[in-house]
Write a protein that holds these residues in place. Structure first.
Motif, PDB file in Angstrom:
ATOM      1  N   GLU A 168       5.144   3.638  17.312  1.00 48.16           N
ATOM      2  CA  GLU A 168       6.849   3.335  16.902  1.00 48.16           C
ATOM      3  C   GLU A 168       6.764   2.872  15.427  1.00 48.16           C
ATOM      4  O   GLU A 168       7.633   3.081  14.839  1.00 48.16           O
ATOM      5  CB  GLU A 168       7.073   2.470  17.982  1.00 48.16           C
ATOM      6  N   ALA A 169       5.760   1.952  15.276  1.00 45.28           N
ATOM      7  CA  ALA A 169       5.817   1.177  13.957  1.00 45.28           C
ATOM      8  C   ALA A 169       5.653   2.421  12.814  1.00 45.28           C
ATOM      9  O   ALA A 169       6.302   2.274  11.760  1.00 45.28           O
ATOM     10  CB  ALA A 169       4.758   0.242  13.728  1.00 45.28           C
ATOM     11  N   TRP A 170       4.850   3.170  13.072  1.00 45.54           N
ATOM     12  CA  TRP A 170       4.561   4.177  12.182  1.00 45.54           C
ATOM     13  C   TRP A 170       5.915   5.201  12.095  1.00 45.54           C
ATOM     14  O   TRP A 170       6.190   5.548  10.672  1.00 45.54           O
ATOM     15  CB  TRP A 170       3.571   5.183  12.309  1.00 45.54           C
ATOM     16  N   ILE A 171       6.454   5.631  13.010  1.00 47.38           N
ATOM     17  CA  ILE A 171       7.703   6.430  13.142  1.00 47.38           C
ATOM     18  C   ILE A 171       8.881   5.738  12.257  1.00 47.38           C
ATOM     19  O   ILE A 171       9.474   6.313  11.355  1.00 47.38           O
ATOM     20  CB  ILE A 171       8.061   6.672  14.583  1.00 47.38           C
ATOM     21  N   ASP A 172       9.017   4.483  12.507  1.00 49.24           N
ATOM     22  CA  ASP A 172      10.217   3.717  11.965  1.00 49.24           C
ATOM     23  C   ASP A 172       9.822   3.652  10.367  1.00 49.24           C
ATOM     24  O   ASP A 172      10.863   3.699   9.568  1.00 49.24           O
ATOM     25  CB  ASP A 172      10.258   2.518  12.751  1.00 49.24           C
ATOM     26  N   GLU A 174      12.001   6.326   5.004  1.00 53.07           N
ATOM     27  CA  GLU A 174      11.508   7.025   3.812  1.00 53.07           C
ATOM     28  C   GLU A 174      12.402   8.364   3.459  1.00 53.07           C
ATOM     29  O   GLU A 174      12.876   8.928   4.493  1.00 53.07           O
ATOM     30  CB  GLU A 174       9.952   7.266   3.559  1.00 53.07           C
ATOM     31  N   ALA A 175      11.943   8.892   2.405  1.00 50.66           N
ATOM     32  CA  ALA A 175      12.595  10.222   1.863  1.00 50.66           C
ATOM     33  C   ALA A 175      12.275  11.424   2.600  1.00 50.66           C
ATOM     34  O   ALA A 175      12.782  12.479   2.748  1.00 50.66           O
ATOM     35  CB  ALA A 175      12.751  10.374   0.626  1.00 50.66           C
ATOM     36  N   ASP A 206      16.686   4.285  15.643  1.00 51.85           N
ATOM     37  CA  ASP A 206      16.977   2.912  14.859  1.00 51.85           C
ATOM     38  C   ASP A 206      15.403   2.783  14.026  1.00 51.85           C
ATOM     39  O   ASP A 206      14.389   2.224  14.672  1.00 51.85           O
ATOM     40  CB  ASP A 206      17.184   1.733  15.708  1.00 51.85           C
ATOM     41  N   PRO A 207      15.322   3.173  12.574  1.00 49.79           N
ATOM     42  CA  PRO A 207      16.521   3.598  11.892  1.00 49.79           C
ATOM     43  C   PRO A 207      16.930   5.017  12.219  1.00 49.79           C
ATOM     44  O   PRO A 207      16.626   5.693  13.100  1.00 49.79           O
ATOM     45  CB  PRO A 207      15.791   3.809  10.456  1.00 49.79           C
ATOM     46  N   ALA A 208      18.133   5.417  11.340  1.00 49.16           N
ATOM     47  CA  ALA A 208      18.760   6.798  12.022  1.00 49.16           C
ATOM     48  C   ALA A 208      17.790   8.057  12.210  1.00 49.16           C
ATOM     49  O   ALA A 208      18.091   8.580  12.920  1.00 49.16           O
ATOM     50  CB  ALA A 208      19.883   7.024  10.874  1.00 49.16           C
ATOM     51  N   ASN A 209      16.886   7.974  11.226  1.00 44.68           N
ATOM     52  CA  ASN A 209      15.929   9.113  10.988  1.00 44.68           C
ATOM     53  C   ASN A 209      15.063   9.101  12.233  1.00 44.68           C
ATOM     54  O   ASN A 209      14.282  10.140  12.646  1.00 44.68           O
ATOM     55  CB  ASN A 209      15.485   9.458   9.967  1.00 44.68           C
ATOM     56  N   ALA A 243      14.728  13.210  12.871  1.00 38.34           N
ATOM     57  CA  ALA A 243      16.206  13.916  12.944  1.00 38.34           C
ATOM     58  C   ALA A 243      16.349  14.931  11.727  1.00 38.34           C
ATOM     59  O   ALA A 243      16.999  16.141  11.961  1.00 38.34           O
ATOM     60  CB  ALA A 243      17.020  12.836  12.605  1.00 38.34           C
ATOM     61  N   ARG A 244      15.559  14.790  10.558  1.00 36.79           N
ATOM     62  CA  ARG A 244      15.849  15.708   9.506  1.00 36.79           C
ATOM     63  C   ARG A 244      14.969  17.086   9.871  1.00 36.79           C
ATOM     64  O   ARG A 244      15.471  18.152   9.901  1.00 36.79           O
ATOM     65  CB  ARG A 244      15.436  15.298   8.136  1.00 36.79           C
TER      66      ARG A 244
END
Length: 291
Positions: A190-194, A199-200, A228-231, A260-261
């Motif tokens: 989860e930390a890697w994902i967040d 990032e862009a 959380d974050p949105a992406n 999300a992107r």
């Protein structure tokens, strides 16, 4: 002067027409495939293989026709090259050395070979590799790290990919003995994902999660898919589709998880199943197509 400008404009217009429209980028196929104890020498490891067995695996790799494959349970680059043609694919594998050599269940005299995670990336796709996510090992040399690459396919925005093979034995719930280990890996993932979600660059996590993430109320999916974050509002590429690889199992444990992107680019998902008389691995490959 006006005549010359008109002639020049006409010439440029005709030149543009002759060149034709700009070709759109081809869809990108990203897959995951657990190759079940793939040793570089078929006489070694817990899945004996003949030359015909390696040829069968290669035939399915050709049919998969993926641009990127996250693979699991592969001993070495040489083993991976027996399935993914090095003239077509660039091969990377986790840097973790082999752990303990456990005896193979029910196969006297045979022992487990290194079970590593890596990528086969089609040649022509540039990529950069980031340090392996070794924290997923929890200090245990027999647990797998994650392999972290950013691919830059021609004509496409970059895509960051993490290949994983999480602890087995806790496909659902939290009561099995192995669940304690898997639950310790989850905050690291989860930390890697967040971090990536802030990032862009869009991203995906793919591999053998050893977990039925699509099951209603799954606690691990709820933990990592918290927006959380949105992406970090994640999607499972398989959606509501179930596997056909093995009639004993109705839910995937091999997943392509999209941020999300990246999920907005999802154009399709498929499972490549084996012929009824063929069983080259105990997992079938799955592939997500991004438009």
């Amino acid at each position: 002067m006006l005549q010359r400008m008109t002639a020049l404009a006409l010439a440029l217009s005709l030149s543009a027409c002759a060149a034709g429209p700009t070709k759109a980028a081809e869809p990108l196929r990203i897959a995951t495939w657990n190759l079940e104890h793939l040793a570089q020498d078929g006489a070694q490891g817990c899945r004996p293989r003949s030359e015909a067995d390696y040829a069968l695996l290669r035939s399915y790799a050709d049919r998969l026709n993926a641009d990127v494959v996250a693979f699991q349970e592969v001993e070495s680059i040489k083993a991976a090259a027996r399935v993914f043609d090095p003239s077509r694919y660039q091969l990377v594998i986790e840097e973790r050395p082999a752990g303990d050599r456990f005896p193979c269940r029910g196969q006297e005299g045979r022992s487990l070979t290194r079970q590593a995670v890596g990528f086969a990336i089609r040649k022509g796709i540039a990529f950069e590799r980031t340090r392996d996510l070794t924290d997923l090992q929890l200090g245990d040399p027999n647990l797998r790290s994650g392999v972290d690459v950013t691919i830059r396919a021609p004509g496409r925005a970059p895509l960051r990919l993490l290949a994983v093979h999480l602890k087995s034995g806790c496909a659902s719930g939290d009561k099995a003995e192995a669940c304690a280990t898997l639950m310790r890996q989850v905050p690291i993932l989860e930390a890697w994902i967040d971090a990536r979600a802030r990032e862009a660059t869009r991203f995906a996590v793919l591999g053998d999660f050893n977990r039925r993430l699509a099951r209603s109320g799954d606690v691990i999916w709820a933990e990592i898919d918290d927006a959380d974050p949105a992406n970090a509002d994640l999607s499972l590429a398989e959606g509501g589709v179930g596997p056909k690889c093995d009639p004993r199992f109705s839910e995937f444990i091999d997943h392509v998880v999209l941020d999300a992107r990246a999920s907005r680019d999802l154009a399709g998902f498929e499972e490549l199943t084996y012929a009824s008389d063929e069983r080259p691995s105990d997992h079938c490959p799955v592939v997500a197509t991004l438009k």
